[in-house]
Design a protein around this motif. Sequence first.
Motif, PDB file in Angstrom:
ATOM      1  N   ASP A 124      -6.029  -5.405   7.583  1.00  0.00           N
ATOM      2  CA  ASP A 124      -6.216  -5.069   9.002  1.00  0.00           C
ATOM      3  C   ASP A 124      -5.300  -3.944   9.481  1.00  0.00           C
ATOM      4  O   ASP A 124      -5.424  -3.495  10.623  1.00  0.00           O
ATOM      5  N   ALA A 125      -4.373  -3.488   8.616  1.00  0.00           N
ATOM      6  CA  ALA A 125      -3.414  -2.461   9.036  1.00  0.00           C
ATOM      7  C   ALA A 125      -4.114  -1.111   9.195  1.00  0.00           C
ATOM      8  O   ALA A 125      -4.918  -0.713   8.349  1.00  0.00           O
ATOM      9  N   PRO A 126      -3.824  -0.379  10.282  1.00  0.00           N
ATOM     10  CA  PRO A 126      -4.447   0.937  10.496  1.00  0.00           C
ATOM     11  C   PRO A 126      -4.210   1.896   9.328  1.00  0.00           C
ATOM     12  O   PRO A 126      -5.092   2.683   8.984  1.00  0.00           O
ATOM     13  N   GLU A 127      -3.014   1.829   8.715  1.00  0.00           N
ATOM     14  CA  GLU A 127      -2.695   2.741   7.614  1.00  0.00           C
ATOM     15  C   GLU A 127      -3.601   2.473   6.406  1.00  0.00           C
ATOM     16  O   GLU A 127      -4.059   3.407   5.743  1.00  0.00           O
ATOM     17  N   TYR A 128      -3.859   1.194   6.144  1.00  0.00           N
ATOM     18  CA  TYR A 128      -4.734   0.832   5.033  1.00  0.00           C
ATOM     19  C   TYR A 128      -6.161   1.288   5.322  1.00  0.00           C
ATOM     20  O   TYR A 128      -6.832   1.875   4.470  1.00  0.00           O
ATOM     21  N   ARG A 129      -6.621   1.039   6.536  1.00  0.00           N
ATOM     22  CA  ARG A 129      -7.996   1.418   6.888  1.00  0.00           C
ATOM     23  C   ARG A 129      -8.184   2.924   6.872  1.00  0.00           C
ATOM     24  O   ARG A 129      -9.255   3.428   6.543  1.00  0.00           O
TER      25      ARG A 129
ATOM     26  N   CYS B 290       0.855  -1.192   0.000  1.00  0.00           N
ATOM     27  CA  CYS B 290       0.000   0.000   0.000  1.00  0.00           C
ATOM     28  C   CYS B 290       0.892   1.243   0.000  1.00  0.00           C
ATOM     29  O   CYS B 290       1.735   1.408   0.887  1.00  0.00           O
TER      30      CYS B 290
ATOM     31  N   VAL C  87      -3.128  -9.286   6.298  1.00  0.00           N
ATOM     32  CA  VAL C  87      -2.351  -8.377   7.143  1.00  0.00           C
ATOM     33  C   VAL C  87      -2.581  -6.927   6.735  1.00  0.00           C
ATOM     34  O   VAL C  87      -2.831  -6.051   7.565  1.00  0.00           O
ATOM     35  N   VAL C  88      -2.526  -6.666   5.431  1.00  0.00           N
ATOM     36  CA  VAL C  88      -2.695  -5.292   4.946  1.00  0.00           C
ATOM     37  C   VAL C  88      -4.109  -4.789   5.213  1.00  0.00           C
ATOM     38  O   VAL C  88      -4.312  -3.645   5.626  1.00  0.00           O
TER      39      VAL C  88
ATOM     40  N   CYS D  68       3.095   2.579   2.994  1.00  0.00           N
ATOM     41  CA  CYS D  68       2.291   2.694   4.227  1.00  0.00           C
ATOM     42  C   CYS D  68       2.298   1.375   5.000  1.00  0.00           C
ATOM     43  O   CYS D  68       2.429   1.360   6.220  1.00  0.00           O
ATOM     44  N   CYS D  69       2.098   0.281   4.274  1.00  0.00           N
ATOM     45  CA  CYS D  69       2.076  -1.040   4.881  1.00  0.00           C
ATOM     46  C   CYS D  69       2.221  -2.064   3.770  1.00  0.00           C
ATOM     47  O   CYS D  69       1.961  -1.772   2.600  1.00  0.00           O
ATOM     48  N   GLU D  70       2.641  -3.256   4.133  1.00  0.00           N
ATOM     49  CA  GLU D  70       2.754  -4.332   3.148  1.00  0.00           C
ATOM     50  C   GLU D  70       2.681  -5.669   3.853  1.00  0.00           C
ATOM     51  O   GLU D  70       2.875  -5.772   5.058  1.00  0.00           O
TER      52      GLU D  70
END
Length: 238
Positions: A208-213, A192, A205-206, A198-200
Amino acid sequence: MSLITAEKLTLSQGGKTVLRNVDFCIDRGEIVTLVGPNGSGKSTLVKGLIGALTPTSGSVIRARGISIGYVPQTLQLDGFLPLTAARFLSLPQRQNSADIEAALSEAGVPGLARSQLRALSGGQFQRVLLARALLLKPDILILDEATQGLDQPGAAAFYRQIADVRERLNCAVLMVSHDLHVVMAASDRVMCLNGHVCCEGTPDVVQDAPEYRALFGTGTQGAFALYRHQHDHDHDHA
């Protein structure tokens, strides 16, 4: 060795830094998807990885002799141009008819060689573009928003075709997509972007990541679960 590796990659366009400090790698047989809002640097990263954009800093290492197949969002052609799929696939380099038929079959549209491009549906044309990339016998297949303009069932069918191609050719696949609910389920790994990574990780996993949400909310979760259930069902009965 990975097919393509980027270390601390920073990329700029028009004098403006678009992506900072990206670490990335992709191995043979892997499906990796880049997601992120508009302007987040997804297509810029692809340009940097394939060598179309020179890094501002950092490095990109491509495996020696790597073959890269590229499927664009779409291709604007003169609608009045009398061009068959076979002729299109022989531009700019002539291809023999057996290779053309094999590539069209691999892309899921056997028998279209003599069809006029202007008579094809959007989904058929995208598969012809896929066949064009497959003629290169790619080590890595790159799809930049390749399902733009297709409806959801059409996009899902296209991604299933990509998964089949990966299985048969053992090539890597790098996708740029907005079809989050479909593409997440089709990926081994998701990265992402929003000017940086932001996250990977795996799709679960992605998601649920706060950055993705923070970027996408949780609205894709239901559709993601539904597609994954359908995908598993199709796989079980394949």
